[in-house]
Design an enzyme around this catalytic site. Structure first.
Site, short mmCIF file in Angstrom:
data_model
loop_
_atom_site.label_atom_id
_atom_site.label_comp_id
_atom_site.label_asym_id
_atom_site.label_seq_id
_atom_site.Cartn_x
_atom_site.Cartn_y
_atom_site.Cartn_z
N CYS A 65 17.58 -23.13 -32.56
CA CYS A 65 18.26 -21.85 -32.31
C CYS A 65 17.68 -20.73 -33.15
O CYS A 65 17.94 -19.55 -32.90
CB CYS A 65 19.76 -21.99 -32.55
SG CYS A 65 20.62 -22.78 -31.17
N LYS A 77 15.71 -18.14 -31.21
CA LYS A 77 16.35 -17.19 -30.29
C LYS A 77 15.98 -15.76 -30.67
O LYS A 77 15.69 -15.46 -31.82
CB LYS A 77 17.88 -17.33 -30.36
CG LYS A 77 18.44 -18.56 -29.66
CD LYS A 77 19.95 -18.52 -29.69
CE LYS A 77 20.57 -19.68 -28.90
NZ LYS A 77 22.04 -19.61 -28.90
N ASP A 80 30.81 -14.84 -22.04
CA ASP A 80 31.46 -15.93 -22.76
C ASP A 80 30.42 -17.01 -22.98
O ASP A 80 29.22 -16.78 -22.78
CB ASP A 80 32.66 -16.44 -21.94
CG ASP A 80 33.80 -16.92 -22.85
OD1 ASP A 80 33.52 -17.78 -23.72
OD2 ASP A 80 34.93 -16.44 -22.69
N ASP A 81 30.86 -18.22 -23.36
CA ASP A 81 29.91 -19.30 -23.61
C ASP A 81 29.19 -19.73 -22.34
O ASP A 81 28.09 -20.29 -22.39
CB ASP A 81 30.63 -20.51 -24.22
CG ASP A 81 31.05 -20.24 -25.66
OD1 ASP A 81 30.43 -19.37 -26.30
OD2 ASP A 81 32.00 -20.88 -26.13
N ASP A 132 13.42 -22.14 -11.07
CA ASP A 132 11.99 -21.87 -11.18
C ASP A 132 11.73 -21.18 -12.50
O ASP A 132 12.57 -20.42 -13.00
CB ASP A 132 11.50 -20.97 -10.04
CG ASP A 132 11.04 -21.76 -8.83
OD1 ASP A 132 10.08 -22.53 -8.97
OD2 ASP A 132 11.66 -21.60 -7.75
N ASP A 192 13.57 -20.35 -2.59
CA ASP A 192 14.13 -21.64 -2.15
C ASP A 192 15.50 -21.47 -1.50
O ASP A 192 15.83 -22.17 -0.54
CB ASP A 192 14.25 -22.60 -3.33
CG ASP A 192 12.90 -23.13 -3.79
OD1 ASP A 192 11.97 -23.14 -2.98
OD2 ASP A 192 12.79 -23.53 -4.96
N ASP A 215 9.49 -22.50 1.71
CA ASP A 215 8.70 -21.38 1.17
C ASP A 215 7.48 -21.93 0.46
O ASP A 215 7.51 -22.99 -0.16
CB ASP A 215 9.54 -20.51 0.23
CG ASP A 215 10.01 -21.26 -1.01
OD1 ASP A 215 10.35 -22.46 -0.89
OD2 ASP A 215 10.07 -20.65 -2.09
#
Length: 761
Positions: free
Chosen positions: A423, A426, A455-456, A473, A496, A636
């Protein structure tokens, strides 16, 4: 996109692809400035070299001979190329305002947009005259005029307004070419009449009397009518009106006078001269703002007046490049000292030229050959790029190499330090909040918790009677423009969903951005996600969340949720092919080889520009058309290439396919790239599927054969429809925005052979 070892510390933005800026780009490519991100913004992909334009009009040069490929040159310099239109400057926040896309930040800005004949000042000129600049727009009108003249059967008069060197060269070049065109067609070249009108007392007023007299003789010998002291005050259909009341017939009027700067400069607060050009000092800085430079025709040199000539724009390039470097480093600038006399080589259209320098003047066919040699040598610097610099990474260097504030230096040191994982990798919360705060994802009633109330995790309702469709993707950037990359990534991810016949509901993003100064990371995210959200919103798909982390390369992907009827009545699957069906493809192929060539600086900029435009076309409308015409199967085109996806369809359908190789729609330049041996890194894996071809050996030499294995990004839809509906379906798809839609084959009943695909011519 070339990954950089150095975090971005400064932004240099070049507005315009004029002669000064192409020199700057090449010099910065040969000696990169560490930590510098360069952005080139231009309305054209190919910029013409003005010195060779008359030769192009005369037919002595091809389009590529006289144009510098800005896309390729920018890639060579490691610059982001934005094919767009500038609308103004926000100098307080140091941003360039653009039409239809986010503004671009700059720490240093240079403007080299050239000049434009100011047809707005003369009544009717804007509607009925063709300005010679911008040259790219003039070229389209020139080609139209060329086609029009080839159909002539009656008298036709072409007028050129402007009696300077540019106007005289233009009229002589046009006359030479157009008369030759008519002669080759067996028509009477005397149907053409040419006239030059100038407000001045003489032709070529900035040149010496002997040169003026020579051109007066040439024009007289070539039966070009010349009218001096004829200031045009109005242009009406087929007629020119002068200040003294005279009128002149003109079936086509070319405007080569009264040049001025672009209109958007008026609102910038920069000091402009009476013609709208930017006033600069002897260091090419604008008078009010040391962060903004200008060069070439758009610059008004305050030390002394300079003629709007290409020679000055070219010679401004080296001192401009040096001063941009010095300014970035916080060092004193150098002075630009323009020459007092310069050599002008003015052609007469027929491989003959006149040399003019101060009081000197001489002429001959040898002068044209001399000019041709000089011009070609100049163009080779930009069209034959040194291999030694191609693909070279940006060198790492200490932050002190650029003039940074104390806070920026702290951030730069942090960006250069060893990066954390987990983390700790990030992107900072404050950066994310600022970057994403201006985004406006489309609002949907079935999104209960999303970016509007983060939110989470997001919470999305599945409406009654609907089933959820999931896809994901993710790929790293292959272009230097983060805004366009965001649009392509979102378009690709939605493919897709549409191919299944579903509607897009929500998307969660996953992004990786290179480390750098907070402001640079923030802007990169803003540019990329603005492009992505524009595409998602257009599809009615709400961005509900995501994750952003640091990495060496810019990358973006989406997990997309879609909805379809629970009974799957409208689903389009890969396995529904039936014998007798017709095989359709909605977009041209070739993105894999083109962007592999782009990475090697071997693709023309206009090829890449056209490929991007194709990639940005959504498959949403195409899927709706296919459903309406009863498509039996659909997918596709993406990384497995045409053959790989076709095999994915034939095997579950229990059928064979007949594929017409020459019917395949192909992007411009794709065949040239594969013939040059340039293919995507995924191509070798895709080529293993050649075992699915029953008769490959008969077509291996066909130039389109390698494109069967070319991986596609944001490719078109590959589908089958009943034969009796195929023609109407193709027409509907073309009308819906897929002009390259083509029938590329038919479906056969299954055979005992292990190879399900048969190639045909």
């Amino acid at each position: 996109m070339q990954a950089s070892e150095q975090p971005v510390l400064r932004d240099l933005v070049l507005v315009g692809g004029g002669h000064s800026h192409v020199v700057v780009l090449r010099m910065l490519a040969m000696q990169p400035e560490p930590g510098l991100r360069i952005t080139l913004i231009c309305t054209d992909v190919d910029t013409p070299y003005s010195g060779m334009l008359p030769g192009y009009i005369s037919g002595h040069y091809s389009f590529d001979d006289v144009h510098i490929d800005l896309g390729r040159l920018a890639a060579f310099a490691g610059a982001c190329f934005i094919h767009g239109e500038v609308t103004g400057l926000d100098r307080a926040n140091q941003r360039v305002l653009l039409k239809g896309r986010p503004s671009v930040p700059y720490d240093l800005l240079s403007i080299n947009t050239g000049s434009t004949p100011n047809v707005r000042q003369v009544k009717g000129a804007q509607a009925h005259a063709v300005p010679v600049k911008p040259i790219a727009q003039f070229n389209l009108r020139w080609l139209t005029l060329l086609a029009r003249v080839r159909e002539l059967h009656s008298r036709f008069t072409i007028a050129v307004v402007g009696g300077g060197a540019g106007g005289v060269e233009l009229v002589l070049s046009m006359q030479f070419r157009l008369r030759n065109e008519l002669q080759q067609l067996g028509r009477n070249p005397d149907l053409l009449h040419f006239v030059v009108l100038t407000a001045a007392d003489t032709l070529l007023p900035t040149h010496n009397p002997s040169v003026c007299a020579r051109f007066a003789r040439v024009l007289k010998e070539r039966h070009v009518a010349v009218h001096t002291r004829a200031e045009v005050t109005q242009v009406s259909p087929g007629c020119l009106h002068t200040q003294d009341g005279r009128t002149f017939d003109a079936d086509e009027t070319l405007w080569v006078t009264q040049a001025g700067g672009p209109v958007w400069l008026q609102s910038t607060g920069l000091a402009l001269d009476e013609h709208g050009f930017i006033k600069v000092n002897d260091r090419l800085e604008t008078l009010e703002d040391p962060k903004i430079f200008a060069a070439g025709d758009v610059a008004s040199f305050t030390a002394r007046p300079l003629e709007k000539a290409g020679v000055f724009a070219v010679r401004m390039g080296p001192p401009l490049a040096k001063n941009l470097r010095l300014s970035l480093r916080g060092q004193p600038l150098v002075v630009y000292r323009p020459q007092r006399n310069w050599l002008a080589l003015i052609s007469t259209g027929d491989r003959f030229a006149v040399a003019s320098r101060g009081r000197l003047g001489f002429a001959g066919a040898w002068v044209w050959r001399w000019k041709d040699s000089i011009d070609r040598r100049f163009m080779r610097k930009f069209n034959e790029l040194p291999a030694m610099a191609q693909g070279s990474p940006r060198a790492a260097a200490p932050a002190s190499s650029l003039a940074l504030s104390a806070e920026e230096s702290r951030q730069a040191i942090s960006a250069l330090a060893m990066r954390c994982g987990g983390c700790g990798a990030k992107v900072g919360a404050s950066i994310l909040t600022r970057a994403l705060g201006s985004l406006q994802p489309v609002q949907r009633d079935d999104v209960l918790i999303g970016l509007h109330s983060p939110d989470d995790a997001a919470v999305v309702r599945v409406p009654p009677g609907k089933a959820m469709v999931h896809t994901v993707d993710f790929f790293r950037s292959f272009i230097d423009d983060p805004y366009l990359f965001g649009k392509v990534a979102a378009t690709h991810a939605l493919g897709d969903i549409f191919a299944m016949g579903a509607e897009a509901q929500s998307a969660t993003a996953i992004a990786t951005v290179p480390p750098g100064l907070e402001a640079k990371v923030e802007d990169l995210l803003l540019q990329m996600m603005t492009g992505a959200v524009e595409v998602l919103n257009a599809a009615g798909c709400s961005l509900v969340g995501g994750h952003t982390g640091e990495g060496r390369e810019l990358a973006l992907g989406f997990a997309v949720n879609g909805l379809m009827d629970e009974d799957m009545s409208g689903v389009m699957r890969k396995g529904g092919m039936r014998p007798g069906d017709v095989l359709l493809l909605t977009k041209p192929i070739g993105t894999g080889t083109l962007f592999a060539a782009h990475a090697q600086h071997a693709a023309k900029g206009r090829w890449i520009d056209a490929a991007l435009q194709s990639m940005l076309v959504s498959n949403q409308a195409g899927a709706q058309v296919l459903r309406a015409f009863g498509a039996t199967a659909c997918t596709d085109l993406t990384g497995f290439g045409l053959l790989g996806h076709l095999v994915e369809m034939t095997r579950p359908s229990g059928v064979d396919a007949e594929l017409q190789l020459r019917a395949l729609p192909v992007l411009d330049g794709a065949v040239a790239c594969v013939q040059a041996g340039i293919v995507s890194s995924l191509q070798p894996a895709n080529v293993r599927l050649r075992r699915a071809l029953r008769n490959a050996e008969a077509f291996v030499q066909d130039p389109r054969y390698p494109l069967l294995f070319d991986p596609q990004t944001a490719g078109g839809l590959l589908a089958t429809v009943p034969a009796d509906r195929a023609a109407a379906c193709v027409q509907a798809l073309q009308t819906a925005g897929y002009p390259h839609t083509a029938v590329i084959g038919r479906i056969r009943g299954a055979s005992d052979a292990l190879e399900p695909v048969v190639l045909t011519p």
